[in-house]
Motif scaffolding. Sequence first.
Motif, mmCIF file in Angstrom:
data_model
loop_
_atom_site.group_PDB
_atom_site.id
_atom_site.type_symbol
_atom_site.label_atom_id
_atom_site.label_comp_id
_atom_site.label_asym_id
_atom_site.label_seq_id
_atom_site.Cartn_x
_atom_site.Cartn_y
_atom_site.Cartn_z
ATOM 1 N N UNK A 82 0.685 -1.106 0.001
ATOM 2 C CA UNK A 82 -0.050 -0.112 -0.093
ATOM 3 C C UNK A 82 0.720 1.356 -0.009
ATOM 4 N N UNK A 83 2.075 1.252 -0.002
ATOM 5 C CA UNK A 83 3.029 2.324 -0.154
ATOM 6 C C UNK A 83 3.618 2.492 1.185
ATOM 7 N N UNK A 84 3.019 1.879 2.166
ATOM 8 C CA UNK A 84 3.573 2.289 3.592
ATOM 9 C C UNK A 84 4.594 1.569 4.327
ATOM 10 N N UNK A 85 5.834 2.060 4.261
ATOM 11 C CA UNK A 85 7.089 1.462 4.492
ATOM 12 C C UNK A 85 7.403 1.315 6.142
ATOM 13 N N UNK A 86 6.301 1.913 6.852
ATOM 14 C CA UNK A 86 6.243 1.780 8.394
ATOM 15 C C UNK A 86 7.091 2.894 8.926
ATOM 16 N N UNK A 87 7.167 3.040 10.330
ATOM 17 C CA UNK A 87 7.918 3.996 11.022
ATOM 18 C C UNK A 87 8.970 3.253 11.961
ATOM 19 N N UNK B 257 10.135 8.347 13.226
ATOM 20 C CA UNK B 257 10.408 9.003 11.691
ATOM 21 C C UNK B 257 9.833 7.739 10.718
ATOM 22 N N UNK B 258 9.371 8.144 9.635
ATOM 23 C CA UNK B 258 8.778 7.362 8.480
ATOM 24 C C UNK B 258 10.387 6.620 7.860
ATOM 25 N N UNK C 76 10.299 5.578 4.966
ATOM 26 C CA UNK C 76 10.482 6.292 3.613
ATOM 27 C C UNK C 76 11.471 7.421 3.776
ATOM 28 N N UNK C 77 11.218 8.307 4.788
ATOM 29 C CA UNK C 77 12.249 9.571 4.833
ATOM 30 C C UNK C 77 13.773 9.266 5.094
ATOM 31 N N UNK C 78 13.933 8.077 6.080
ATOM 32 C CA UNK C 78 15.108 7.424 6.317
ATOM 33 C C UNK C 78 15.792 7.059 4.995
ATOM 34 N N UNK C 79 14.905 6.274 3.946
ATOM 35 C CA UNK C 79 15.403 5.593 3.010
ATOM 36 C C UNK C 79 15.724 6.976 1.995
ATOM 37 N N UNK C 80 14.859 7.852 1.985
ATOM 38 C CA UNK C 80 15.428 9.007 0.976
ATOM 39 C C UNK C 80 16.422 9.561 1.268
ATOM 40 N N UNK C 81 17.070 9.674 2.298
ATOM 41 C CA UNK C 81 18.231 10.411 2.679
ATOM 42 C C UNK C 81 19.572 9.470 2.806
ATOM 43 N N UNK C 82 19.181 8.137 2.985
ATOM 44 C CA UNK C 82 20.226 7.085 3.077
ATOM 45 C C UNK C 82 20.723 6.278 1.446
ATOM 46 N N UNK C 83 19.443 6.227 1.123
ATOM 47 C CA UNK C 83 19.909 5.493 -0.394
ATOM 48 C C UNK C 83 20.733 6.350 -1.289
ATOM 49 N N UNK C 84 20.334 7.518 -1.682
ATOM 50 C CA UNK C 84 21.178 8.339 -2.476
ATOM 51 C C UNK C 84 22.846 8.246 -2.352
ATOM 52 N N UNK D 232 20.781 -3.726 15.585
ATOM 53 C CA UNK D 232 21.373 -3.404 16.971
ATOM 54 C C UNK D 232 20.052 -3.415 18.117
ATOM 55 N N UNK D 233 19.161 -2.717 17.366
ATOM 56 C CA UNK D 233 17.955 -2.533 18.391
ATOM 57 C C UNK D 233 16.551 -3.112 17.826
ATOM 58 N N UNK D 234 16.791 -4.254 16.959
ATOM 59 C CA UNK D 234 15.766 -5.040 16.489
ATOM 60 C C UNK D 234 14.636 -4.471 15.843
ATOM 61 N N UNK D 235 14.927 -3.306 15.169
ATOM 62 C CA UNK D 235 14.132 -2.604 14.478
ATOM 63 C C UNK D 235 13.560 -3.420 13.070
ATOM 64 N N UNK D 236 12.980 -4.234 13.090
ATOM 65 C CA UNK D 236 12.753 -5.234 11.943
ATOM 66 C C UNK D 236 12.109 -4.583 10.698
ATOM 67 N N UNK D 237 10.930 -3.656 10.898
ATOM 68 C CA UNK D 237 10.348 -2.830 9.675
ATOM 69 C C UNK D 237 11.536 -2.243 8.788
ATOM 70 N N UNK D 238 12.339 -1.337 9.530
ATOM 71 C CA UNK D 238 13.129 -0.726 9.048
ATOM 72 C C UNK D 238 14.289 -1.647 8.132
ATOM 73 N N UNK D 239 14.843 -2.481 8.790
ATOM 74 C CA UNK D 239 15.677 -3.398 8.107
ATOM 75 C C UNK D 239 15.025 -4.260 6.925
#
Length: 309
Positions: free
Chosen positions: A75-80, A85-86, A88-96, A269-276
């Motif tokens: 549905x386009x929701x990458x989680x928080x 912090x969303x 998607x915002x983390x990916x937008x800053x890290x992936x480039x 390290x903090x077990x943040x599954x959705x982000x990984x």
Amino acid sequence: MLWFIGRRLLQLIPVFFGATFLIYALVFLLPGDPIAALYGDRQPSAAAIEAVRAQYNLDKPFIVQYLLYIGDLFQGNWGTTFSGRPVADVMASAFPITARLALLALAIEAFFGILVGLVAGLRKGKLFDASALVVSLLLISVPTFVIGFVLQYVVGIQLGWARVTVSAGAPWSELILPAIVIASVSFAYIVRLTRSSVSENLSADFVRTATAKGLSRPRVVTVHVLRNSLVPVVTFLGVDLGGLMVGAIVTESIFNINGVGGTIYRAITIGEGPTVVSFVAIMVIIIMFANLLVDLLYAWLDPRIRYAK
């Protein structure tokens, strides 16, 4: 060709679900409580802990967590993140940043690896060939983090030719040294692949035929020998694209780069599954389409290969 592409895309579907499921399971099975890691030394109330668990579906069985995550993903929701912090915002800053680093490393290893491997193959048994094999073996044997620390000390501190750490914006000029570190091992493999493939193709029938027709030596080498020798190299480069992004985890920590590697490491390290899993899902898609592109390039590199139903 369209039939081939459609079949390959269908094959990517189980790969995507299998990879994301395994990564999600591995993060889920990590020891420790991610909620405890979120609060650190603070002692939250039981009600606050239950609210956070319900917010991130941590109070549900593993398979339910995964299915809910995949449903949100489509549905386009990458989680928080646990910090709110969303993703998607983390990916937008890290992936480039990591994309620039990986592409620069890919260009370095491909250009210099093919060039050195070509010369070594043409001069098989001579001094340049032996030197190239020794250097490549040395690069394969030395861990990447050792190469990173050595180049950081020599080039960055002793010679002052590059920054020891990369600034927040991560411009292309500051990524050259980290890209060389990431590309070092792959460069060694490309040299060996190109060298062995070139030396083998030099004695092939089509090369002897081209020479007998009176074609010049440079044309025989570039059009016939090198082009056919690039098939295994292109295969390696397609697979290596994902390896470069994974290898960035160590290199980004050495050069303090705020890219995908550092973000995934902190999330694990903090077990943040959705982000990984979100980051891994993007990397899986990149790797799958890179391999699809490699398969399509085969038909151009080797005329004997035809994709037809």
